[in-house]
Design an enzyme around this catalytic site. Structure first.
Site, PDB file in Angstrom:
ATOM      1  N   LYS A   1       0.833  -1.198   0.000  1.00 43.15           N
ATOM      2  CA  LYS A   1       0.000   0.000   0.000  1.00 43.15           C
ATOM      3  C   LYS A   1       0.875   1.258   0.000  1.00 43.15           C
ATOM      4  O   LYS A   1       1.934   1.295   0.612  1.00 43.15           O
ATOM      5  CB  LYS A   1      -0.889  -0.011   1.239  1.00 43.15           C
TER       6      LYS A   1
ATOM      7  N   LYS B   1       7.673   1.136   1.830  1.00 42.42           N
ATOM      8  CA  LYS B   1       8.430   0.317   0.863  1.00 42.42           C
ATOM      9  C   LYS B   1       9.799   0.908   0.554  1.00 42.42           C
ATOM     10  O   LYS B   1      10.814   0.200   0.575  1.00 42.42           O
ATOM     11  CB  LYS B   1       7.652   0.192  -0.451  1.00 42.42           C
TER      12      LYS B   1
ATOM     13  N   LYS C   1       6.552   9.499  -8.640  1.00 42.71           N
ATOM     14  CA  LYS C   1       7.036  10.566  -7.755  1.00 42.71           C
ATOM     15  C   LYS C   1       8.564  10.640  -7.780  1.00 42.71           C
ATOM     16  O   LYS C   1       9.150  11.601  -7.302  1.00 42.71           O
ATOM     17  CB  LYS C   1       6.571  10.334  -6.313  1.00 42.71           C
TER      18      LYS C   1
ATOM     19  N   ASP D   1      -0.289  -0.385  -4.473  1.00 44.64           N
ATOM     20  CA  ASP D   1      -0.899  -1.703  -4.658  1.00 44.64           C
ATOM     21  C   ASP D   1      -1.404  -1.877  -6.088  1.00 44.64           C
ATOM     22  O   ASP D   1      -2.313  -2.653  -6.347  1.00 44.64           O
ATOM     23  CB  ASP D   1      -2.054  -1.888  -3.675  1.00 44.64           C
TER      24      ASP D   1
END
Length: 288
Positions: A9, A14, A40, A137
């Site tokens: 998510k 991450k 990004k 996700d």
């Protein structure tokens, strides 16, 4: 060369996880590459003192090569125009995305990975391990590329005990199961990243078991992580002798050595909702 992809998510941690694993592997003498697959383009910043690097798509746009074929691009671009070095020589790449409002956000991933293969970048640089940091996700289009056709040997899903984090992890497993029919990647395990006040490891452990996998590592809350990121660093670099750095090192070793993987069994809606109810009960018990 080992290729590993990390999903989860958005905002689950991450990039923090990937960068610390990369730094730990680099400390062990491995030649590591991190491919940021988020428009990004900030996946690798903690490996470079907080400095962001030009993305593959931005570089192609600036050179007027955005619409050229890969064969033509290959002849007109150098590796060092898309690959940058970070902590301990870690190779950093950011795929990037289209201009806001134009095109598919996953296109950068497709172009970047195809270009890396076309230019034989992995072989030219002698890379031992490639870590893909994949947007949220999303398991469609370019974002599914690392798990399609087994490009990454294993997939690791980062989750917390938050219901929506597990809900997203379950959706990722749905995509993995579908791609597995066509030779897609296997699930190496869950990385349990504790966030906030709720630490419900037993619920996440049960969730992992239902998926047919296990928690391969647990990352506890640590203020050192936030401190390090303010400095644009991993905790491996910022506080190498800390307990949290040791946890990341152990996780990196487990992931690098792990050769096992499973086709996950995603939960049905009713099952995942039951997990959500258990999380809700746990939150209420904390308040009382």
């Amino acid at each position: 060369m080992k290729q590993i992809a990390f999903y989860g998510k958005g905002g689950i941690g991450k990039s923090t996880t990937v960068c610390n694993i990369a730094a730990a592997l680099a400390d062990e003498g491995k030649r590591v590459m991190v491919v940021g697959c988020d428009p990004k383009h900030d996946c690798t910043s903690n490996l470079r003192g907080g400095e962001e690097i030009p993305t593959v798509l931005d570089t192609l746009r600036e050179k007027g090569m955005e619409k050229m074929s890969l064969s033509d691009i290959e002849k007109r671009i150098d590796i060092d125009e898309i690959v940058y070095k970070g902590y301990k020589g870690i190779y950093c790449i950011e795929a990037g995305g289209p201009k806001p409002g134009y095109g598919c956000a996953g296109r950068g991933v497709i172009v970047a990975i195809d270009l890396l293969k076309k230019m034989n970048v992995f072989e030219e640089l002698g890379v031992d391990v490639v870590l893909y940091d994949v947007l949220g996700d999303v398991v469609c289009g370019g974002f599914a590329m690392p798990l399609r056709m087994g490009l990454a040997e294993q997939i690791y899903i980062v989750t917390s005990s938050d219901y929506m984090a597990m809900y997203a992890a379950n959706n990722i497993c749905r995509g993995m199961k579908e791609f597995a029919k066509r030779g897609g990647s296997r699930l190496g395990g869950l990385i349990y990243n504790v966030r906030g006040s709720l630490d419900a490891e037993d619920i996440v452990t049960e969730f992992a078991k239902k998926l047919g996998t296990e928690i391969i590592g647990k990352i506890p809350n640590s203020l050192l992580i936030a401190e390090a990121e303010i400095e644009g660093k991993t905790v491996i670099e910022y506080a190498p002798d800390s307990e949290i750095a040791s946890i990341y090192r152990e996780l990196a070793k487990k992931i690098y050595k792990n050769k096992n993987g499973v086709i996950p069994n995603p939960l049905e809606n009713e099952e995942i909702m039951q997990i959500g109810k258990r999380v809700k009960e746990r939150i209420r018990s904390l308040r009382s």
